[in-house]
Motif scaffolding. Structure first.
Motif, mmCIF file in Angstrom:
data_model
loop_
_atom_site.group_PDB
_atom_site.id
_atom_site.type_symbol
_atom_site.label_atom_id
_atom_site.label_comp_id
_atom_site.label_asym_id
_atom_site.label_seq_id
_atom_site.Cartn_x
_atom_site.Cartn_y
_atom_site.Cartn_z
ATOM 1 N N ASP A 43 -30.716 -26.427 -29.983
ATOM 2 C CA ASP A 43 -30.245 -26.616 -29.165
ATOM 3 C C ASP A 43 -31.100 -28.090 -28.418
ATOM 4 O O ASP A 43 -32.034 -28.430 -28.568
ATOM 5 N N ARG A 90 -14.671 -27.991 -30.042
ATOM 6 C CA ARG A 90 -16.347 -27.151 -30.361
ATOM 7 C C ARG A 90 -15.987 -25.986 -31.380
ATOM 8 O O ARG A 90 -14.994 -25.108 -30.375
ATOM 9 N N ARG A 112 -14.794 -20.618 -27.551
ATOM 10 C CA ARG A 112 -14.585 -19.182 -26.704
ATOM 11 C C ARG A 112 -13.006 -19.014 -25.769
ATOM 12 O O ARG A 112 -13.432 -17.563 -25.425
ATOM 13 N N LEU A 115 -22.897 -14.287 -27.071
ATOM 14 C CA LEU A 115 -24.391 -14.558 -27.598
ATOM 15 C C LEU A 115 -24.893 -14.220 -25.470
ATOM 16 O O LEU A 115 -25.474 -14.387 -25.340
ATOM 17 N N PHE A 150 -17.451 -15.576 -36.348
ATOM 18 C CA PHE A 150 -17.811 -17.394 -36.394
ATOM 19 C C PHE A 150 -17.194 -17.941 -37.367
ATOM 20 O O PHE A 150 -16.475 -19.066 -36.771
ATOM 21 N N ARG A 191 -14.184 -20.102 -36.968
ATOM 22 C CA ARG A 191 -13.227 -21.688 -37.549
ATOM 23 C C ARG A 191 -11.693 -21.468 -38.083
ATOM 24 O O ARG A 191 -10.642 -22.211 -38.083
ATOM 25 N N ARG A 232 -20.618 -28.429 -33.654
ATOM 26 C CA ARG A 232 -21.143 -27.301 -34.373
ATOM 27 C C ARG A 232 -20.212 -26.823 -35.559
ATOM 28 O O ARG A 232 -18.946 -26.888 -35.117
ATOM 29 N N TYR A 233 -20.362 -26.996 -36.376
ATOM 30 C CA TYR A 233 -19.196 -25.893 -37.451
ATOM 31 C C TYR A 233 -19.700 -25.355 -38.547
ATOM 32 O O TYR A 233 -20.776 -24.463 -37.430
ATOM 33 N N SER A 262 -23.970 -24.829 -38.696
ATOM 34 C CA SER A 262 -24.606 -23.972 -37.738
ATOM 35 C C SER A 262 -24.460 -22.804 -37.810
ATOM 36 O O SER A 262 -25.473 -21.296 -37.481
ATOM 37 N N GLY A 263 -23.335 -22.345 -38.206
ATOM 38 C CA GLY A 263 -23.244 -20.517 -38.850
ATOM 39 C C GLY A 263 -23.715 -20.435 -39.516
ATOM 40 O O GLY A 263 -24.619 -18.790 -39.971
ATOM 41 N N PHE A 307 -27.321 -20.347 -38.095
ATOM 42 C CA PHE A 307 -28.426 -19.372 -37.084
ATOM 43 C C PHE A 307 -28.357 -18.458 -38.095
ATOM 44 O O PHE A 307 -29.065 -17.107 -37.923
ATOM 45 N N GLU A 336 -29.387 -17.396 -23.040
ATOM 46 C CA GLU A 336 -28.160 -17.196 -24.172
ATOM 47 C C GLU A 336 -29.683 -16.560 -25.399
ATOM 48 O O GLU A 336 -30.413 -16.802 -25.742
ATOM 49 N N ARG A 337 -28.485 -15.416 -26.268
ATOM 50 C CA ARG A 337 -28.767 -15.352 -27.693
ATOM 51 C C ARG A 337 -29.441 -16.792 -28.169
ATOM 52 O O ARG A 337 -28.906 -17.285 -28.198
#
Ligand code: NYM
Length: 212
Positions: free
Chosen positions: A15, A41, A45, A57, A72, A76, A97-98, A101-102, A105, A149-150
């Motif tokens: 981030d 992205r 959402r 989130l 998540f 995709r 992100r793709y 990131s999944g 995180f 956010e989380r």
């Protein structure tokens, strides 16, 4: 004559690295030079699955950790038909992100390994280029407070950064590390050059499958 396919270009990073700003600038630059390009992205959402993720989130709901990881990934997969269609039509996709990131995180949470986290995303369209916007935690802190956010704490982000570093050791993915501490314009120039090279080579290559 069949049209040349577009390239799948992903921007990743912790981030505050400037991913969204740089995605927008890249799409604009490509369009201005006459190359069809669009931004996507993740999480997206706007879909039903994306709304579940967004509520999680924003801490409006709680979800079990494996469950949200799979959501998540599902978010995709539900966009794969659109991704393939756009690329076939010759549009380059610049993705904020793709799957990386999944994996980074979720695997930063206790009890998760990289291998399990990668499984649901195996076979997704493989990016032609993944640029990792590198920014040290100290420099990220200088860019201001994290949001509400989380996951937005410096301790968690450091763990995420380490997971990204593990993922970047995989030679099957075309990783390029970009120094995100430079000015917005310098970072953009770097990203634009890398992207143009990739767009030119992707034309003649088949779209691959991630981690397969
Ligand atoms: N995130 C993002 C995940 O945990 N898994 C994923 O698969 C993806 C794509 O969601 N903190 C996390 C990273 C971010 C958050 O934030 C989405 P943003 O600001 O919408 O990129």
């Amino acid at each position: 004559m069949a049209c040349k396919r577009g390239a799948l270009i992903v921007l990743e990073g912790v981030d505050k690295a400037g991913k969204t700003t740089q995605c927008k600038k890249l799409v604009q630059a490509l369009q201005q030079s006459g190359r069809p390009a669009e931004m996507m992205r993740f999480p997206d959402r706007t879909t039903t699955i994306g709304q579940l993720i967004s509520a999680y989130l924003e801490k409006k709901s709680d979800l079990e950790d494996h469950t949200v990881h799979l959501l998540f990934s599902a978010n995709r997969w539900e966009l794969v038909p659109l991704i393939k269609k756009k690329l076939e039509q010759g549009t380059t996709l610049v993705v904020d992100r793709y799957a990386f990131s999944g994996v980074a995180f979720t695997s930063a949470k206790p009890g998760f390994c990289l291998d399990w986290c990668m499984k649901p995303d195996v076979g997704l369209p493989k990016p032609d280029l993944v640029m990792f916007l590198q920014l040290s935690p100290a420099e990220a802190a200088l860019r201001g407070q994290f949001g509400e956010e989380r996951y937005e704490t410096s301790v968690f982000q450091k763990a995420v950064q380490q997971k990204f570093e593990q993922l970047m050791k995989d030679p099957s993915v075309n990783w390029q590390v970009i120094d995100a501490s430079q000015s917005v314009e310098d970072v953009h120039e770097n990203i634009r050059t890398q992207s143009l090279n990739t767009i030119n080579t992707a034309h003649n290559q088949q779209l691959g499958e991630l981690w397969k």
